[in-house]
Structures are given as structure tokens and as C-alpha cells.
Design a protein around this motif. Structure first.
Motif, short mmCIF file in Angstrom:
data_model
loop_
_atom_site.label_atom_id
_atom_site.label_comp_id
_atom_site.label_asym_id
_atom_site.label_seq_id
_atom_site.Cartn_x
_atom_site.Cartn_y
_atom_site.Cartn_z
N TRP A 3 -0.33 -7.02 7.45
CA TRP A 3 -1.08 -8.28 7.50
C TRP A 3 -1.12 -8.74 8.95
O TRP A 3 -0.09 -9.06 9.54
N VAL A 4 -2.32 -8.75 9.52
CA VAL A 4 -2.53 -9.26 10.88
C VAL A 4 -3.06 -10.68 10.77
O VAL A 4 -4.11 -10.92 10.15
N THR A 5 -2.34 -11.64 11.34
CA THR A 5 -2.65 -13.05 11.14
C THR A 5 -2.48 -13.84 12.43
O THR A 5 -1.73 -13.42 13.33
N ASP A 6 -3.20 -14.97 12.52
CA ASP A 6 -2.98 -15.87 13.65
C ASP A 6 -1.83 -16.83 13.34
O ASP A 6 -1.51 -17.72 14.13
N GLY A 7 -1.21 -16.64 12.17
CA GLY A 7 -0.02 -17.42 11.82
C GLY A 7 -0.27 -18.57 10.88
O GLY A 7 0.66 -19.26 10.47
N PHE A 8 -1.51 -18.78 10.49
CA PHE A 8 -1.83 -19.94 9.64
C PHE A 8 -2.61 -19.49 8.41
O PHE A 8 -3.39 -18.55 8.46
N LEU A 66 3.57 -8.83 -4.69
CA LEU A 66 3.27 -7.54 -4.06
C LEU A 66 4.56 -6.77 -3.78
O LEU A 66 4.66 -5.57 -4.04
N LYS A 67 5.54 -7.47 -3.24
CA LYS A 67 6.81 -6.79 -2.92
C LYS A 67 7.51 -6.35 -4.20
O LYS A 67 8.19 -5.31 -4.20
N ASP A 68 7.35 -7.12 -5.28
CA ASP A 68 7.93 -6.71 -6.56
C ASP A 68 7.29 -5.43 -7.08
O ASP A 68 7.91 -4.68 -7.84
N MET A 69 6.04 -5.17 -6.67
CA MET A 69 5.35 -3.93 -7.04
C MET A 69 5.84 -2.73 -6.22
O MET A 69 5.46 -1.59 -6.49
N GLY A 70 6.69 -3.00 -5.21
CA GLY A 70 7.17 -1.93 -4.35
C GLY A 70 6.39 -1.77 -3.07
O GLY A 70 6.58 -0.78 -2.35
N VAL A 71 5.52 -2.75 -2.76
CA VAL A 71 4.75 -2.68 -1.53
C VAL A 71 5.63 -3.13 -0.36
O VAL A 71 6.27 -4.19 -0.42
N THR A 72 5.67 -2.35 0.71
CA THR A 72 6.38 -2.73 1.94
C THR A 72 5.41 -3.53 2.81
O THR A 72 4.31 -3.06 3.11
N VAL A 73 5.83 -4.72 3.23
CA VAL A 73 4.94 -5.64 3.94
C VAL A 73 5.35 -5.76 5.40
O VAL A 73 6.48 -6.14 5.72
N PHE A 74 4.42 -5.44 6.28
CA PHE A 74 4.56 -5.67 7.72
C PHE A 74 3.62 -6.80 8.11
O PHE A 74 2.48 -6.86 7.64
N ILE A 75 4.11 -7.70 8.99
CA ILE A 75 3.30 -8.83 9.44
C ILE A 75 3.23 -8.82 10.96
O ILE A 75 4.26 -8.71 11.63
N VAL A 76 2.01 -8.92 11.48
CA VAL A 76 1.79 -9.03 12.92
C VAL A 76 1.12 -10.38 13.16
O VAL A 76 -0.01 -10.60 12.75
N SER A 77 1.86 -11.27 13.81
CA SER A 77 1.34 -12.62 14.07
C SER A 77 0.90 -12.72 15.52
O SER A 77 1.68 -12.48 16.44
#
Length: 441
Positions: A85-90, A102-113
Motif C-alpha cells: 500500500w503506497v499512501t500519502d499517509g491519510f 486481509l491479514k487474517d486471510m494470510g496477506v502480508t501487508v507492506f506500507i510505504v508512506s
């Protein structure tokens, strides 16, 4: 974005990717199974344009859960799933609940702010630990984190899948997650070149194994590999991967002769390769038809050649013997030294202002002449060559108060002998005329 995924291999049995736009309403740019080659995916990413609208991230995450990671979008069951997930933070809506689903489904989440988002909110949204899955960076500095992020994604993919490490031109090690045990079953491994699947080979290992080295492979060849867990207790679907061996390295690519003496010299070569079982060193005098052979284990890359004639040129050929049976050779010339080929007893005599006489005893062997080099502390260096009958020279323009280096080296037919050097100090003009000298190593 292309820089992030560019090194991956794409296809039905490899990595697949998709893009969702976060806007007023989420939009899927293309499903997972649409672009199955690097070229097609690269063009699709280049053609992607940002959609304007509200930043309804929570709605987009819910869409991802229902549509993005579904069979309808081309997602495959039983493969690792990653969301970047690429976000401006808001965000204009809540993200905590849909992200947790999503994480309960086993998805690994990376965030780039790329903005000043709430650290506590974003660190809770990212997979744990946040220091590995959450990045804050300016838009212009995104390339700085690309490799780190890519490597982290690769770790996720490989942790739960069959993958290869330690890839060489003739081997690679397969690794996979622990699915079975010694008591619950065994693994069957099948592998074959993609362009000749009829050459399939099969290996079996116990359920206690989580890795296997495959060797005697062809260089620059892509292999299809399948891991089939065999168990009467649980069913595990086969895992597959595709591995390409490296181009075959060639050895030797360089041969170095060093430490020459009257009766021996040192031979070394590079590089050292696991695919080489041993080396043969063939050497003989030039000109001539006689030669001798040395054999060296493949774990070594140097040897000493001994019992040689002094003042002789040798042709040295190093041959690598590969496990495949093929051979590769490289040659070099080596020269042994004259016996006693070193100048002895270099001494100096004051011959007046700024002038010294350098004298030495003759060197052994058939000397063709002597070369005298004077490196002045001030002023240019000079080289004087004299005939073999002459054992002294005058050195001029040696400024008072300076320290100068004088070397005398004998010259032979095939090479220069060992030089002898002295440091000579000229006394200042205000002191008594004369000099001091000392030997240097």
C-alpha cells in the motif's frame, strides 16, 4: 513500480501481480492473470495513470479482500499473498477493520508512506514487525527503499514456497517449508529442462528434509521443478518453481608467475570453481620438446615448480579438468633467475661538491651489463647503463642536505637480476663535506 517487481519471474506458476487504484471508488487496473510475461506487465504499468478523487482507503481494502484476492481476479489459493500500500499517509475512511481482515486471510501487508501519516495507525495496519513492513520516504526518494522492499517481499514468497538458493552453473539447492515429518510421509522431487521435459529426473527424500542439492546440471538452462508431498495423513498440494542455472564460469582466466628463483617459481591461477575436479600443470624449457607434468587438487589454485635450470625461460600451461570431462587451458611464460644474480657490496666515495662515486662488486653469471638508478630528493631521477666490465659510476647534481636512493641491478639475457639499493645522505654545505649512507630493505 516497475523497478520494484522487475527482477521477479512472472507466469501461471510464478509471481503474478495486480494494481488497485484508491479513489472515491476503488478500481482494479488489471487482474492477476492478465499479464504473464515481464514485457507485457512492464508496458501495462507504464500505461497506468493515477485516478483522482477521495482517498477512500478502507473501501479499497474491502474491495481487495472481496475481489482482489479472489479466484475472480486470478488469485491462486495456497500461494503467499502480499499487499503493498503506497499512501500519502491519510485516508478519508477507517482502515483498521478491513486491513485486519486481509491479514487474517494470510496477506502480508507492506506500507510505504510518502507523507506525514499517523505512525501508530500505520504501524498497526502493517504486518509485524513494523520496522520491516513500514517505510516512510519522500516521493523523490522511493528508489532508495526499492531493493530493501523487494528483498522483504521475496522473503515472504520464499518462506512458504519451494525456492532455490546457492545457484551456480551446474547446481542449486532447493528449499521448502516443513510440511511433513519422518513419520507422516516423504517428498518426491521432479525436475527437467523446460525445453526438454522428457528428460525428467526424480528424487525422493524423507519427510524430515526441507532442502536438497541438485547437481550435474547444464549451464544457462531453465529447469521446471515440482515438490510433491506424499502423505497418508494430510493432503498438501504440489509446489512448483522455475530455476535458471548461471552461465558456466571458465577457469583458468589468468595465470600468474611469481617468486622466481634460480631453480623454482610459484604458479597461481584464478578463478577457483566447484565444477573443476583438478588441475594439470605442464611445464618445459623454451626452446625444447621436453615437458613435465604436475597434478593439483581442484581445491587449490597454486603450486611451486621446482628443480629447474637457472637463467631459463619455461612455458607453463595450466589445464582445468571439469567434472563434465571437458578441459580448459591457459599458458604463460616464466623465467628462472641467474644463480647468485645479485649485486653485492654497493659503496660510495666523495668526489667533491654534489658528486659521489658509486662502486659495487660484480654479480655472478653471464651479466650483460648493469643499470644504475639514482632517485634524487630534489631534481630529476636518472638511469645509467654500463657494460659488464664497469663496476662504478659518477653521480652528480646531488644537492647538499638531501637524501637520495641509489640502486644497482645486473642485467641478464632473459631478465634483470636482483638490485641492491642504498640511501645516501649529502651533508649540508655548512658542515664538513661528506655523506652518510644506509642500507634499505
Amino acid at each position: 513500480m516497475w523497478d520494484l517487481v522487475q527482477p521477479f519471474t512472472f507466469g501461471p506458476k510464478d509471481v503474478q501481480t495486480s494494481i488497485i487504484h484508491i479513489s472515491t471508488m476503488p478500481t482494479m487496473e488489471f487482474p492477476f492473470d492478465r499479464y504473464l510475461s515481464s514485457g507485457a506487465l512492464q508496458q501495462a504499468i507504464r500505461d497506468t495513470q493515477q485516478l483522482m478523487g477521495d482517498t477512500n482507503t478502507g473501501k479499497a481494502l474491502s474491495y481487495a479482500k472481496e475481489k482482489f484476492f479472489s479466484d475472480e481476479a486470478g488469485a491462486r489459493p495456497d500461494v503467499p499473498k502480499v499487499l503493498v500500500w503506497v499512501t500519502d499517509g491519510f485516508s478519508t475512511d477507517d482502515i483498521s477493520e478491513p486491513m485486519q481482515l486481509l491479514k487474517d486471510m494470510g496477506v502480508t501487508v507492506f506500507i510505504v508512506s510518502t507523507g506525514r501519516g499517523n505512525y501508530l495507525e500505520l504501524s498497526a495496519a502493517a504486518s509485524q514487525p513494523p520496522e520491516k513492513h513500514l517505510h516512510f520516504v519522500d516521493v523523490d526518494d522511493l528508489p532508495i527503499i526499492t531493493k530493501e522492499l523487494r528483498d522483504a517481499i521475496l522473503d515472504v514468497i520464499q518462506a512458504n514456497r519451494l525456492h532455490a538458493v546457492d545457484i551456480t552453473s551446474s547446481s542449486f539447492r532447493l528449499m521448502w517449508p516443513k510440511l511433513l515429518s519422518q513419520e507422516t510421509g516423504y517428498y518426491t522431487l521432479e525436475y527437467a529442462p523446460t525445453d526438454d521435459l522428457a528428460r525428467k529426473r526424480t528424487k525422493q527424500v524423507s519427510g524430515a528434509h526441507t532442502s536438497l542439492m541438485l547437481s550435474n546440471l547444464a549451464p544457462e538452462t531453465t529447469y521446471e521443478v515440482a515438490l510433491i508431498p506424499e502423505s497418508n495423513v494430510h493432503y498438501f498440494p504440489p509446489q512448483t518453481t522455475r530455476v535458471t542455472t548461471l552461465a558456466e564460469e571458465i577457469s583458468p582466466t589468468q595465470v600468474l608467475i611469481s617468486e622466481s628463483g634460480p631453480h623454482s617459481f610459484h604458479v597461481s591461477w584464478a578463478p577457483m570453481l566447484d565444477s573443476v575436479t583438478g588441475y594439470q600443470i605442464l611445464y618445459g624449457p623454451l626452446p625444447g620438446n621436453s615437458a613435465k607434468l604436475l597434478e593439483v587438487d581442484g581445491k587449490h589454485n597454486s603450486t611451486v615448480v621446482e628443480n629447474l635450470a637457472p637463467n631459463t625461460t619455461y612455458l607453463v600451461t595450466v589445464t582445468a579438468i571439469y567434472r563434465s570431462g571437458r578441459e580448459k587451458s591457459l599458458s604463460a611464460k616464466a623465467c628462472t633467475e641467474e644463480e647468485g644474480s645479485k649485486v653485492r657490496h654497493l659503496r660510495f666515495e666523495d668526489m667533491g661538491p654534489n658528486t659521489l662515486k658509486a662502486s659495487w662488486d660484480s654479480a655472478d653469471g653471464k651479466v650483460l651489463g648493469y643499470r644504475v638508478r639514482c632517485r634524487r630528493q630534489t631534481g630529476p631521477s636518472s638511469i645509467i647503463s654500463v657494460s659488464p666490465q664497469i663496476h662504478s659510476v659518477l653521480l652528480t647534481d646531488l644537492a647538499s642536505g638531501t637524501t637520495n636512493k641509489v640502486c644497482v641491478k645486473p642485467v641478464y639475457k632473459n631478465q634483470a637480476g636482483k638490485g641492491l639499493c642504498r640511501m645516501v645522505h649529502m651533508q649540508p654545505a655548512t658542515e664538513a663535506q661528506g655523506y652518510k649512507h644506509r642500507q634499505t630493505a
